[in-house]
Design a protein around this motif. Structure first.
Motif, PDB file in Angstrom:
ATOM      1  N   GLY A   1       0.823  -1.217   0.000  1.00 32.88           N
ATOM      2  CA  GLY A   1       0.000   0.000   0.000  1.00 32.88           C
ATOM      3  C   GLY A   1       0.849   1.256   0.000  1.00 32.88           C
ATOM      4  N   ALA A   2       1.911   1.235   0.785  1.00 28.69           N
ATOM      5  CA  ALA A   2       2.808   2.395   0.829  1.00 28.69           C
ATOM      6  C   ALA A   2       3.518   2.577  -0.501  1.00 28.69           C
ATOM      7  CB  ALA A   2       3.818   2.227   1.957  1.00 28.69           C
TER       8      ALA A   2
ATOM      9  N   ALA B   1       2.069   9.432  -5.815  1.00 26.26           N
ATOM     10  CA  ALA B   1       2.617  10.761  -5.526  1.00 26.26           C
ATOM     11  C   ALA B   1       3.644  11.155  -6.582  1.00 26.26           C
ATOM     12  CB  ALA B   1       3.243  10.791  -4.137  1.00 26.26           C
ATOM     13  N   ILE B   2       4.491  10.210  -6.979  1.00 23.95           N
ATOM     14  CA  ILE B   2       5.476  10.496  -8.027  1.00 23.95           C
ATOM     15  C   ILE B   2       4.768  10.806  -9.337  1.00 23.95           C
ATOM     16  CG2 ILE B   2       7.264   9.407  -9.446  1.00 23.95           C
ATOM     17  CD1 ILE B   2       8.184   7.966  -6.881  1.00 23.95           C
TER      18      ILE B   2
ATOM     19  N   THR C   1       3.330  14.635 -13.547  1.00 15.81           N
ATOM     20  CA  THR C   1       2.285  15.243 -14.362  1.00 15.81           C
ATOM     21  C   THR C   1       2.316  16.762 -14.233  1.00 15.81           C
ATOM     22  OG1 THR C   1       0.901  13.289 -14.075  1.00 15.81           O
ATOM     23  CG2 THR C   1      -0.197  15.301 -14.758  1.00 15.81           C
ATOM     24  N   LYS C   2       2.444  17.258 -13.020  1.00 14.97           N
ATOM     25  CA  LYS C   2       2.503  18.710 -12.821  1.00 14.97           C
ATOM     26  C   LYS C   2       3.731  19.301 -13.492  1.00 14.97           C
ATOM     27  CE  LYS C   2      -0.188  18.684  -8.618  1.00 14.97           C
ATOM     28  NZ  LYS C   2      -0.219  18.829  -7.177  1.00 14.97           N
TER      29      LYS C   2
END
Length: 102
Positions: free
Chosen positions: A43-44, A51-52, A57-58
């Motif tokens: 899960g982590a 998050a990566i 994407t940003k």
């Protein structure tokens, strides 16, 4: 004499039993913690990859905006054709409104 030997053996047994019991409890707690951490890892890992992905994407969007702005600046503006004033089409006379006398 016999009671003293029995009491000494009892104390030695209690000391050894306490040490072995504490070591067993520590080992069992460590094994339980290891299993819990092992179950949490997938899960982590998934959360870390999400998050990566969001950051990449940003950064991609920002890079595209920067490339577009640089391309627009390199192409130059339409300053020769753009004129902020409208061209005159002739003289305009105001038409009287029916309420002008009020």
């Amino acid at each position: 004499m016999e009671q003293a030997v029995i009491a000494a053996l009892l104390l030695v047994g209690l000391a050894i039993g306490t040490g072995v019991g504490a070591a067993y409890a520590r080992a069992k707690r460590g094994w339980t913690d290891y299993k819990a951490a092992k179950n949490v890892v997938p899960g982590a890992r998934r959360a870390a990859w999400l998050a990566i992905r969001a950051v990449v994407t940003k950064l991609g969007v920002i890079a595209l905006l920067l490339v577009g702005a640089a391309a627009y600046a390199a192409a130059g503006g339409d300053h020769e054709r753009a004129d902020p004033r409208p061209s005159p089409t002739g003289t305009v006379t105001p038409t009287p409104s029916p309420r002008s006398g009020r």
